[in-house]
Design a protein around this motif. Sequence first.
Motif, mmCIF file in Angstrom:
data_model
loop_
_atom_site.group_PDB
_atom_site.id
_atom_site.type_symbol
_atom_site.label_atom_id
_atom_site.label_comp_id
_atom_site.label_asym_id
_atom_site.label_seq_id
_atom_site.Cartn_x
_atom_site.Cartn_y
_atom_site.Cartn_z
ATOM 1 N N ALA A 146 1.372 2.880 15.738
ATOM 2 C CA ALA A 146 1.959 3.060 17.059
ATOM 3 C C ALA A 146 1.067 2.448 18.136
ATOM 4 O O ALA A 146 1.534 1.727 19.017
ATOM 5 C CB ALA A 146 2.169 4.544 17.326
ATOM 6 N N GLU A 147 -0.208 2.704 18.038
ATOM 7 C CA GLU A 147 -1.159 2.174 19.021
ATOM 8 C C GLU A 147 -1.042 0.670 19.192
ATOM 9 O O GLU A 147 -1.223 0.137 20.275
ATOM 10 C CB GLU A 147 -2.599 2.491 18.579
ATOM 11 N N HIS A 148 -0.773 -0.008 18.090
ATOM 12 C CA HIS A 148 -0.715 -1.462 18.140
ATOM 13 C C HIS A 148 0.716 -1.983 18.265
ATOM 14 O O HIS A 148 0.971 -3.162 18.052
ATOM 15 C CB HIS A 148 -1.398 -2.044 16.904
ATOM 16 N N GLY A 149 1.637 -1.099 18.536
ATOM 17 C CA GLY A 149 3.009 -1.523 18.750
ATOM 18 C C GLY A 149 3.769 -1.876 17.480
ATOM 19 O O GLY A 149 4.788 -2.547 17.523
ATOM 20 N N PHE A 150 3.266 -1.418 16.354
ATOM 21 C CA PHE A 150 3.966 -1.701 15.100
ATOM 22 C C PHE A 150 4.977 -0.599 14.824
ATOM 23 O O PHE A 150 4.702 0.580 15.049
ATOM 24 C CB PHE A 150 2.982 -1.785 13.932
ATOM 25 N N THR A 151 6.131 -0.997 14.297
ATOM 26 C CA THR A 151 7.141 0.000 13.962
ATOM 27 C C THR A 151 7.483 -0.074 12.481
ATOM 28 O O THR A 151 7.174 -1.061 11.811
ATOM 29 C CB THR A 151 8.444 -0.238 14.749
ATOM 30 N N ASP A 152 8.152 0.962 12.008
ATOM 31 C CA ASP A 152 8.617 0.980 10.630
ATOM 32 C C ASP A 152 7.471 0.699 9.666
ATOM 33 O O ASP A 152 7.605 -0.104 8.746
ATOM 34 C CB ASP A 152 9.719 -0.073 10.472
ATOM 35 N N ALA A 153 6.359 1.348 9.891
ATOM 36 C CA ALA A 153 5.159 1.068 9.103
ATOM 37 C C ALA A 153 5.097 1.851 7.794
ATOM 38 O O ALA A 153 5.424 3.031 7.746
ATOM 39 C CB ALA A 153 3.918 1.366 9.937
ATOM 40 N N HIS A 154 4.707 1.147 6.756
ATOM 41 C CA HIS A 154 4.452 1.778 5.466
ATOM 42 C C HIS A 154 2.981 1.569 5.174
ATOM 43 O O HIS A 154 2.338 0.750 5.803
ATOM 44 C CB HIS A 154 5.280 1.114 4.375
ATOM 45 N N HIS A 155 2.454 2.272 4.178
ATOM 46 C CA HIS A 155 1.049 2.027 3.866
ATOM 47 C C HIS A 155 0.774 2.168 2.386
ATOM 48 O O HIS A 155 1.526 2.812 1.653
ATOM 49 C CB HIS A 155 0.142 2.960 4.661
ATOM 50 N N VAL A 156 -0.291 1.514 1.989
ATOM 51 C CA VAL A 156 -0.732 1.561 0.603
ATOM 52 C C VAL A 156 -2.154 2.068 0.610
ATOM 53 O O VAL A 156 -3.009 1.511 1.297
ATOM 54 C CB VAL A 156 -0.714 0.160 -0.038
ATOM 55 N N ILE A 157 -2.400 3.144 -0.107
ATOM 56 C CA ILE A 157 -3.753 3.681 -0.180
ATOM 57 C C ILE A 157 -4.069 3.988 -1.630
ATOM 58 O O ILE A 157 -3.324 4.708 -2.290
ATOM 59 C CB ILE A 157 -3.885 4.977 0.645
ATOM 60 N N GLU A 158 -5.110 3.401 -2.132
ATOM 61 C CA GLU A 158 -5.533 3.657 -3.499
ATOM 62 C C GLU A 158 -7.042 3.873 -3.484
ATOM 63 O O GLU A 158 -7.774 3.122 -2.831
ATOM 64 C CB GLU A 158 -5.220 2.461 -4.401
ATOM 65 N N ILE A 159 -7.478 4.887 -4.193
ATOM 66 C CA ILE A 159 -8.919 5.110 -4.291
ATOM 67 C C ILE A 159 -9.315 4.874 -5.740
ATOM 68 O O ILE A 159 -8.679 5.385 -6.660
ATOM 69 C CB ILE A 159 -9.293 6.546 -3.887
ATOM 70 N N VAL A 160 -10.339 4.069 -5.937
ATOM 71 C CA VAL A 160 -10.815 3.772 -7.284
ATOM 72 C C VAL A 160 -12.237 4.257 -7.430
ATOM 73 O O VAL A 160 -13.087 3.942 -6.590
ATOM 74 C CB VAL A 160 -10.769 2.254 -7.550
ATOM 75 N N GLY A 161 -12.499 5.030 -8.463
ATOM 76 C CA GLY A 161 -13.844 5.535 -8.691
ATOM 77 C C GLY A 161 -14.101 5.721 -10.167
ATOM 78 O O GLY A 161 -13.315 5.288 -11.001
ATOM 79 N N THR A 162 -15.213 6.367 -10.488
ATOM 80 C CA THR A 162 -15.521 6.655 -11.883
ATOM 81 C C THR A 162 -15.418 8.153 -12.073
ATOM 82 O O THR A 162 -16.081 8.915 -11.371
ATOM 83 C CB THR A 162 -16.947 6.195 -12.226
ATOM 84 N N CYS A 163 -14.584 8.575 -13.030
ATOM 85 C CA CYS A 163 -14.353 10.004 -13.197
ATOM 86 C C CYS A 163 -15.514 10.679 -13.919
ATOM 87 O O CYS A 163 -16.349 10.015 -14.526
ATOM 88 C CB CYS A 163 -13.039 10.258 -13.925
ATOM 89 N N ALA A 164 -15.552 11.985 -13.842
ATOM 90 C CA ALA A 164 -16.659 12.757 -14.403
ATOM 91 C C ALA A 164 -16.891 12.436 -15.879
ATOM 92 O O ALA A 164 -18.022 12.239 -16.317
ATOM 93 C CB ALA A 164 -16.382 14.246 -14.222
#
Lengths: 133, 133
Positions: free
Chosen positions: A110-128
């Motif tokens: 919204a701050e940047h005037g973008f509409t209809d925004a989707h997002h991709v978030i992935e976290i990659v790590g090493t499990c216990a």
Amino acid sequence: MSDTTQPRRSTRQQAAVANQLAQLPDFVSAQELHAQLRDEGESVGLATVYRALQAMTAEGQIDMLRTEDGEAIYRACSTTHHHHLVCRECGRAVEVEGPAVERWAEQVSAEHGFTDAHHVIEIVGTCADCRTV
Amino acid sequence: MSDTTQPRRSTRQQAAVANQLAQLPDFVSAQELHAQLRDEGESVGLATVYRALQAMTAEGQIDMLRTEDGEAIYRACSTTHHHHLVCRECGRAVEVEGPAVERWAEQVSAEHGFTDAHHVIEIVGTCADCRTV
DNA sequence: GGCCTAATGAGAATGATTGTCAAAATAGGC
DNA sequence: GCCTATTTTGACAATCATTCTCATTAGGCC
Ligand SMILES: [Zn+2]
Ligand SMILES: [Zn+2]
Ligand SMILES: [Zn+2]
Ligand SMILES: [Zn+2]
């Protein structure tokens, strides 16, 4: 806004893809979906599966993202919105949610005037488990 | 934790890839990098470019992400950590930061016993200019 | 039913990425 | 510097997801 939503003709194949996707709780690749349909007798050509997934993605009916190795995977977006925490060693994935992140994404758009925004978030790590090996 | 960081031998080719990458302000694909090196006379085999980028990514020396169509792109990660808000129409990208998101990512990883976590966050929307078209 | 046109499918083509393996280069010990 | 064990390179082939081609099929509509 180039709302390229010319109504598609409804066909058995497209319905099959949509139904299958609606039944799956998580992301699948086009190849996997194609194999599943074949196994269930509701056979659909591979190219058609690709085309259907493409169209549905363009129309915002399903979510698409990329695996670590670049393969496209799809999911019906009716499922609760969540993200993945993936182990880089064994590939185990944990579903995670984060209201704060969702808000942040919306706010930033919204701050940047973008509409209809989707997002991709992935976290990659090493499990216990993989750490102690 | 399978810290597979056996010291690599230093070669002209790896240096060339690293230098080129250090000079570029933004993401490039392996193919583009290979072409650039060839044009500058510092020729390096394509397979070697791939291997170098792979190794550097594994060692956390560079960042890798995927374009919309699945191609891997790389960037020296000396730049300040940030994410992108990209317009789906014109491709314009805005760099955004979000301390809250960074904290969330770390916290979520820790909660699930994951270590050495990295994350990929991309927001795709329609920018103001493209909306009014 | 019949027409027009979009959708399908089998297979070929594309293109990024990875595998193969002989030849070249590096790191060390001398 | 020279020698050797080991790694790295590069040309090319192989993989594999995805897209393209085009003849055939099947919706939508009269
Ligand atoms: Zn693991
Ligand atoms: Zn989210
Ligand atoms: Zn735009
Ligand atoms: Zn971040």
